[in-house]
Design an enzyme around this catalytic site. Structure first.
Site, short mmCIF file in Angstrom:
data_model
loop_
_atom_site.label_atom_id
_atom_site.label_comp_id
_atom_site.label_asym_id
_atom_site.label_seq_id
_atom_site.Cartn_x
_atom_site.Cartn_y
_atom_site.Cartn_z
N CYS A 65 0.84 -1.20 0.00
CA CYS A 65 0.00 0.00 0.00
C CYS A 65 0.87 1.25 0.00
O CYS A 65 1.49 1.57 1.03
CB CYS A 65 -0.92 -0.01 1.21
SG CYS A 65 -1.95 1.46 1.35
N CYS A 67 -0.30 4.03 2.34
CA CYS A 67 -0.04 3.70 3.75
C CYS A 67 1.42 3.94 4.12
O CYS A 67 1.73 4.51 5.17
CB CYS A 67 -0.39 2.24 4.03
SG CYS A 67 -2.05 1.74 3.57
N ASP A 68 2.33 3.48 3.27
CA ASP A 68 3.75 3.41 3.64
C ASP A 68 4.68 4.28 2.79
O ASP A 68 5.87 4.35 3.08
CB ASP A 68 4.22 1.96 3.56
CG ASP A 68 3.43 1.04 4.47
OD1 ASP A 68 3.04 1.49 5.56
OD2 ASP A 68 3.18 -0.11 4.10
#
Length: 313
Positions: A140, A143-144
């Site tokens: 993701c 997300c990261d």
């Protein structure tokens, strides 16, 4: 539990969606029973840091975040069972009860079910891939990606998701290598044109990852170009695998309406499935956003939908 026991709310799944549904259902006096399954906490248990969830200004580890969710659900007396549901028998009648078979155990009946079993990413199937999840390997970008700001990263995949990930990462990373296993994209022309215009995205077609380099965390990858069989080493801080996800809907095949990829279909603007009293929330019905915060929001929706359903029967 005896087979004759009838409850109001059974929640299958223990990610943000499941726990959110449990909190709202418990506060509505539905006395929810939540089946945590074999992977309590879902995919966030493998996320090192959660930096984009509202209310955590300095971030929180995925494991601690899910532990907090569990504690909050328990605070409202949610019954959490660390067991798998092996089979579900749905009633097609409004007000009917649904039977839940518990793996290596008995069964129980419930007037309402919230399915929050989530999805799982497709893996490449190479060594260290799972070991380095949260240590450089991610599924993701939103997300990261922040943790790789100004660094070199690679994205694997040739579909819409991979190109969207690469496009997003190009805004914050120094260089993005887009590794496409075939000799062409599967993505839409719009996304292809967007990526082709990015000067810091290097597209490598007919490319396969041979090895993940690093001892304790990702340091790079070794790739092979299938056209000329040359091997190349890329020093990167992040590897984003975007070759698809699989919803965890195996036990609901031929029992609920699913789309061609296996995601549960819900009525627009709600969490209602095609079966009365059965609701779906989180990634199991969301192939698009797949974020913790959207999963938690739909878990809230499912609990509210179930509460209204029960008041009408």
């Amino acid at each position: 539990m005896s087979k004759e026991k009838i409850v109001n709310c059974v929640i299958i799944g223990s990610g943000p969606s499941g726990y959110s549904a449990a909190i709202y259902a418990a506060r509505a006096d539905l006395n929810p029973i939540l089946f945590a399954g074999s992977q309590p906490g879902g995919q966030l248990m493998f996320t090192t840091n959660v930096d984009n969830y509202l209310g955590f200004p300095i971030g929180i580890s995925g494991k601690n975040f899910m532990e907090n969710c569990k504690k909050q659900a328990k605070r409202f007396n949610t019954v959490i069972l660390y067991k798998n549901v092996s089979e579900v028998h749905f009633s097609s009648k409004k007000g009917g009860t649904h039977r839940i078979n518990i793996e290596n155990s008995s069964s129980l009946e419930s007037k309402g079910i919230i399915i929050a079993t989530g999805s799982r990413p497709k893996f490449l199937g190479i060594e260290k891939e799972k070991k380095f999840m949260g240590l450089g390997v991610s599924f993701c970008a939103t997300c990261d990606g922040f943790f790789h700001k100004g660094k070199d990263v690679a994205v694997v995949g040739g579909g819409d998701t991979a190109l969207e990930e690469a496009s997003y990462l190009s805004k914050i990373c120094k260089n993005v290598y887009l590794l496409v296993r075939k000799n062409s994209f599967k993505a839409s022309k719009l996304l292809q044109n967007r990526v082709l215009k990015k000067k810091n995205i290097t597209i490598l077609f007919s490319t396969k990852i041979l090895e993940i380099i690093g001892d304790n965390f990702l340091e790079g990858i070794k790739i092979i170009h299938n056209t000329n069989k040359t091997i190349q080493k890329l020093l990167i801080s992040g590897l984003f695998i975007a070759i698809g996800n699989c919803p965890n809907t195996e036990i609901f095949q031929k029992k609920l309406s699913l789309d061609e990829r296996g995601y549960i279909l819900v009525k627009r603007g709600s969490t209602h499935t095609n079966i009365p009293g059965v609701f779906a929330s989180g990634d199991v019905q969301d192939p698009i956003y797949r974020q913790a915060i959207t999963s938690a929001g739909s878990g809230c929706m499912a609990a509210l939908d179930l509460e209204r359903y029960l008041s009408d029967i």
